[in-house]
Design a protein around this motif. Structure first.
Motif, PDB file in Angstrom:
ATOM      1  N   GLU A  30      -6.635   3.311  -6.418  1.00  0.00           N
ATOM      2  CA  GLU A  30      -5.510   2.957  -5.645  1.00  0.00           C
ATOM      3  C   GLU A  30      -5.719   1.185  -5.057  1.00  0.00           C
ATOM      4  O   GLU A  30      -4.741   0.637  -5.083  1.00  0.00           O
TER       5      GLU A  30
ATOM      6  N   LYS B 146      -3.899   9.372  -7.695  1.00  0.00           N
ATOM      7  CA  LYS B 146      -4.677   9.814  -6.427  1.00  0.00           C
ATOM      8  C   LYS B 146      -6.033   9.395  -6.157  1.00  0.00           C
ATOM      9  O   LYS B 146      -6.461   9.345  -5.171  1.00  0.00           O
TER      10      LYS B 146
ATOM     11  N   THR C 170       0.647  -1.203   0.069  1.00  0.00           N
ATOM     12  CA  THR C 170       0.233   0.079  -0.052  1.00  0.00           C
ATOM     13  C   THR C 170       0.851   0.912   0.056  1.00  0.00           C
ATOM     14  O   THR C 170       0.600   1.988  -0.795  1.00  0.00           O
ATOM     15  N   ARG C 171       1.809   1.378   0.829  1.00  0.00           N
ATOM     16  CA  ARG C 171       2.746   2.414   1.067  1.00  0.00           C
ATOM     17  C   ARG C 171       3.421   2.750  -0.363  1.00  0.00           C
ATOM     18  O   ARG C 171       3.466   3.731  -0.831  1.00  0.00           O
TER      19      ARG C 171
ATOM     20  N   LYS D  25       1.017   4.206  -2.891  1.00  0.00           N
ATOM     21  CA  LYS D  25       0.603   5.334  -2.479  1.00  0.00           C
ATOM     22  C   LYS D  25       1.737   6.394  -2.805  1.00  0.00           C
ATOM     23  O   LYS D  25       1.451   7.356  -3.470  1.00  0.00           O
TER      24      LYS D  25
END
Lengths: 876, 107
Positions: free
Chosen positions: A25, A20, A11-12, A15
């Motif tokens: 995402e 956006k 996820t990090r 991101k």
């Protein structure tokens, strides 16, 4: 299966790569996780697998990403659709508020558009001639008298001299009024109401007259030819072809025959020529022809008729004026009593440069109208803002929920702006319809040439659009900004809907509205006061029941005395007198006057009167006596002056003092009490009255005082008498009071227009108030119910509902009184004779405001106060 | 690997066909399925598949539902009733087209 920590790691990374959109995402995380999962399952270490997968997926700023982002955003069309939908829902949900907003804005936009069109019209005067920026009128400053007087005429000799001597002048013409209202004959028909002027061959070119028939541009190669305007041609010749026809004018006993050689297109109404009634000024002959008609020989010392010049490109008007002045002195062979300067022709109407000459347009009034237009629009916008923020305390929940779902602040502001734009667009359309309906009425009643120009006038359309935008911004920006600012948790807390949105700010706005209303009411009262004052003030003479009968210069010497003696025989005539200018003319002729042993003459105003003039007009003597038949020398050596004259010279005992007027020597017989021989805009100036030989040139009219009853019968008798003496001239008369009212026509227009606009502003304010109170009463239904159950009286509740507004009105009064006072003081300075600003107008203004606001909200408050508490409390 | 153009032109049809057969699927599943059926010959990329899916969602052909799976959110796609019809037409259209293409190619 991946652990929670591994998924978080993915996820990090995702991101950080920055896609956006939220849902995209999530999908990317899932996708990457799946792939990594598979690779890990086949034995690859996690870190390795992850970096490979990330590598294989194109992220960042390439085209795929952009496409994804574009897709992931809700399209702007969708958003607009949603904005419009919500706006429409709000319209139908809050019908009263929307109606008030639309109605208020429609009124104010109507006012605004009309003011705008008027402004445009006033600025359009004399702008449509060819090479208008090089076109000037030659004005004259008279050096006679104590203050220099500005005159719009020049000597008849000037134009030919300029044409010979000043090469910087490209074209030039005088416009000299040659014949007014003499019987003009064509075949069997006769016409009167016209003016014939002499011009040079340059004139049609300078003004750009367009030929319709014949040749207007080269009309004056022969003597005794005339060109006329289309409407005039139609009036005289009807359908017949006018070219080659002859019209006959009898003038000074001569029969003048003029051949029509051209017909030109009518000038538009926005020209200073023949002000207001261009059709009167519509027969033009050559300068040579006009010289042949009159018996006057042009001289440098007498000025009559306007003169216009068109300068060469790049020539300075100042230098040319200087040359003209030198030329005048050279040709005159010595110093002369005046000087010339050039006034741009496009400046004549509004007279922006504030030369000391009178102008028809009034820049000050225009500015005031613009101010009122702005005020009305601002008031309507204040209504909108107030109603929207008040209503929004109910809408707070909507705002809260939208926020929770993820609406952004900008979107709120846009939502409110869209609502405001829809309201103002709708109002604009309605306003345009109103204006379209009003224009014919306005044009007819105020002799204007307004037009909306919906077809083809790009600038007007642009103006309307800008207006809509400005209004939308004024209306929508604050509510959107304010509501989106409130924190979400506060918005969603139950019971918070009872809090009013923007309470304090709204109070400020309401107070502002009240302040403008009070100011406008007070201003209207003061204007009305001044109008009444002017119509009721003692003029120093009695204007009622007096008619002036103008004498043509061919009649005056020959038949004036005869007509006068016949007139006084009529039973309905109380008194009559031969005289010069009418008191309704707005001014008198000037003569050089010497008093006592002074040696330099002063230019003072003079009036030719006769023995019975005092009685006819009802003048009062201050000291001395009036002219009398009993003293044979009065006619040649007597003068009567006014108080202003005595004051002007500082005379202690004026009676018997020697005085000479243009060389006629005599002495002062008496002093009359000052009377207004000009309008109240002007101070009463020194005046010298004298008598003429009754059988000589110099009496221009007969003033007749009629008995109060059977006025029309008496007038008929006078007409019969007239026809018996001079049958070939039309009998004309003017009532003095009507003529004097003409002075104040523009003031009265102004007052009427001001009254209409202030009422509009006040109506719009009241509308806003009604909306606000409806809303407050609605919101406080429960409170009122509880209070009533607990024993509150109807009166108590009424007090409760109105005390807020009362306080605001009082605050507003404090603000508005000084503003109104200062503004009206400066307006009153236009008048030499004026009412002061009397304190009662403020009290009355305040009372009217209270009354109006009570009228507009009283019913609603009463209804709320009288409602059955059971109903109110049963809700929920 | 086949050229992007060929895949792009038929991607919609591929997705609709798969969804009409399997009911609901998530994005990665679709790529895997295509890979599997085509014996690793056709490989849909993330960048090509997702825009198509979102476009279809916007057109109301497919609908989505999210589920919590293996510590992450997974978004499933399935045909709407309108989408089923669209899928049928698209597949039909494809068959006709490919028949014609064949005719052209062997002539």
């Amino acid at each position: 299966m991946l652990s929670k920590g591994q998924v978080n790691h993915i996820t990090r990374i995702v991101k950080k790569r920055g896609i956006k959109n939220f849902s995209m995402e999530e999908e990317l995380i899932d996708y990457v996780s799946c792939e990594v999962e598979e690779r890990v399952a086949s034995g690859e270490p996690f870190d390795n697998a992850l970096s490979e997968v990330i590598e294989s997926i194109p992220m960042g700023s390439n085209s795929t990403n952009r496409e994804l982002e574009k897709l992931s955003k809700t399209s702007s069309m969708d958003m607009i659709q949603s904005y419009l939908k919500v706006a429409l829902r709000n319209f139908s949900r809050y019908k009263i508020n929307s109606a008030i907003n639309i109605f208020g804005l429609t009124i104010s936009l109507t006012a605004c558009i009309i003011i705008g069109l008027y402004l445009k019209y006033e600025h359009s005067f004399d702008k449509h001639y060819p090479e208008v920026d090089r076109l000037y009128r030659i004005n004259t400053i008279s050096n006679l008298g104590q203050t220099p007087a500005h005159i719009t005429s020049a000597s008849w000799n000037l134009i030919p001299a300029i044409q010979e001597d000043i090469p910087e002048v490209e074209a030039s013409s005088n416009v000299t009024l040659t014949i007014i209202n003499q019987p003009l004959k064509w075949k069997e028909k006769a016409f009167f109401d016209y003016q014939l002027s002499g011009v040079t061959a340059d004139f049609p070119i300078m003004i750009g007259l367009k030929s319709i028939m014949g040749d207007v541009q080269n009309a004056f190669s022969n003597l005794n030819t005339v060109i006329l305007s289309e409407s005039r041609a139609l009036m005289i010749f009807g359908e017949a072809d006018p070219i080659g026809e002859s019209i006959e004018i009898s003038m000074s006993g001569k029969e003048l025959k003029l051949e029509v050689v051209g017909v030109y297109e009518d000038l538009p109404t926005n020209t200073h020529f023949g002000y207001g009634d261009w059709t009167k000024f519509s027969l033009l002959v050559s300068r040579e022809t006009s010289l042949g008609i009159t018996n006057n020989t042009p001289s440098w010392s007498s000025i009559n008729g306007s003169s216009y010049v068109r300068l060469n490109k790049g020539t300075s008007a100042k230098e040319v004026a200087q040359k003209i002045n030198e030329l005048v002195v050279r040709r005159n062979g010595g110093e002369i009593w005046y000087e010339h300067y050039l006034q741009p022709i496009s400046d004549i109407h509004l007279n922006k440069n504030e030369y000391g000459i009178e102008s028809k347009g009034n820049l000050g009034q225009l500015r005031l109208f613009v101010l009122i237009g702005i005020i009305i629009v601002v008031i309507a916008c204040i209504n909108y803002v107030n109603l929207t923020t008040a209503q929004a305390s109910v809408r707070l929940k909507e705002v809260g929920i939208r926020k929770v779902i993820g609406a952004r602040r900008r979107q709120f502001i846009v939502q409110f702006l869209v609502e405001a734009t829809m309201t103002s667009l709708l109002s604009m359309v309605l306003a345009l319809v109103f204006v379209l309906l009003l224009i014919p009425f306005l044009n007819a009643n105020f002799s204007l040439g307004l037009s909306l120009g919906l077809t083809g006038d790009f600038l007007n359309m642009l103006g309307f659009l800008v207006l809509v935008l400005v209004v939308s911004l004024l209306c929508g920006a604050y509510p959107g900004w304010y509501l989106s600012k409130i924190k979400t948790n506060i918005l969603l807390k139950t019971g918070s809907s009872a809090r009013s949105g923007g309470g304090f700010f709204r109070k400020v706005l309401v107070a502002l509205q009240y302040a403008t209303s009070i100011t406008l009411i007070v201003a209207t009262l003061i204007i009305t006061d001044q109008m009444r004052f002017m119509s009721q003030k003692d003029l120093g003479f009695n204007k009622e029941q007096v008619v002036y009968i103008p004498l043509d210069n061919r009649i005056s010497a020959k038949y004036g005395n005869l007509l006068y003696t016949e007139f006084i025989k009529e039973s309905g005539v109380v008194a009559a007198s031969l005289t010069g200018n009418s008191l309704g003319d707005g001014g008198m002729g000037g003569n050089g006057v010497l008093v006592g042993d002074e040696t330099t003459a002063q230019m003072l105003q003079v009036l030719a009167v006769d023995d019975d003039f005092k009685e006819t007009l009802g003048l009062e003597m201050k000291e001395g006596r009036w002219f009398s038949n009993n003293y044979k020398t009065d006619r040649e050596e007597g003068f009567v002056v006014n108080e202003a004259f005595v004051k002007h010279y500082g005379l202690e005992s004026p009676i018997g003092l020697p005085l000479s007027r243009n060389g006629q020597k005599g002495k002062i017989l008496g002093v009359v009490r000052d009377y207004h021989f000009k309008s109240m805009h002007n101070e009463i100036e020194p005046l010298v009255m004298h008598e003429n030989d009754r059988n000589q040139w110099g009496y221009w009219s007969i003033a007749v005082r009629l008995a109060p009853d059977n006025t029309s019968q008496t007038l008929n008798q006078l007409e019969d008498t007239w026809s018996a003496v001079v049958p070939e001239f039309p009998f004309e008369y003017e009532f003095l009071d009507q003529k004097i009212d003409q002075y104040y026509k523009s003031d009265q227009y102004f007052a009427a227009v001001f009254r209409v606009f202030s009422s509009m502003a006040i109506v719009v304010s009241c509308l806003g108030l009604i909306g606000l109170v409806t809303f407050t009463a609605q919101r406080r239904t429960k409170e009122i119910g509880v209070r009533k159950v607990l024993g509150a009286s109807v009166g108590g509740i009424l007090r409760l509902l109105s005390q807020d507004y009362l306080k605001l009105i009082l605050v507003a009064a404090f603000v508005s009184i000084p503003v109104a006072y200062l503004a009206m003081e400066s307006w009153l300075e236009n008048f030499q004779y004026r009412v002061g600003v009397r304190p009662y107008v403020f009290v009355l203004g305040l009372l009217i405001t209270l009354l109006l606001s009570w009228l507009s909200v009283g019913y609603l408050s009463l209804k709320a106060a009288k409602s059955n508490p059971a109903e109110a409390l049963r809700m929920e | 690997m086949y050229s992007k153009e060929l895949i792009r032109g038929t991607l919609k049809t591929i997705v609709l066909k798969l969804l009409s057969e399997h009911g609901r699927m998530y994005g990665y599943e679709i790529t895997q399925k295509v890979k599997e059926i085509s014996s690793n010959e056709i490989n849909l990329t993330f960048g090509a598949l997702y825009p198509t899916l979102h476009k279809l969602e916007k057109e109301g052909v497919v609908t989505t539902s999210s589920e919590e799976v293996d510590n992450r959110t997974r978004k499933y796609y399935s045909l709407t009733s309108q989408g089923a019809e669209t899928a049928r037409l698209k597949i039909e259209e494809y068959y006709q087209f490919s028949r014609l293409m064949n005719l052209i190619m062997i002539s």
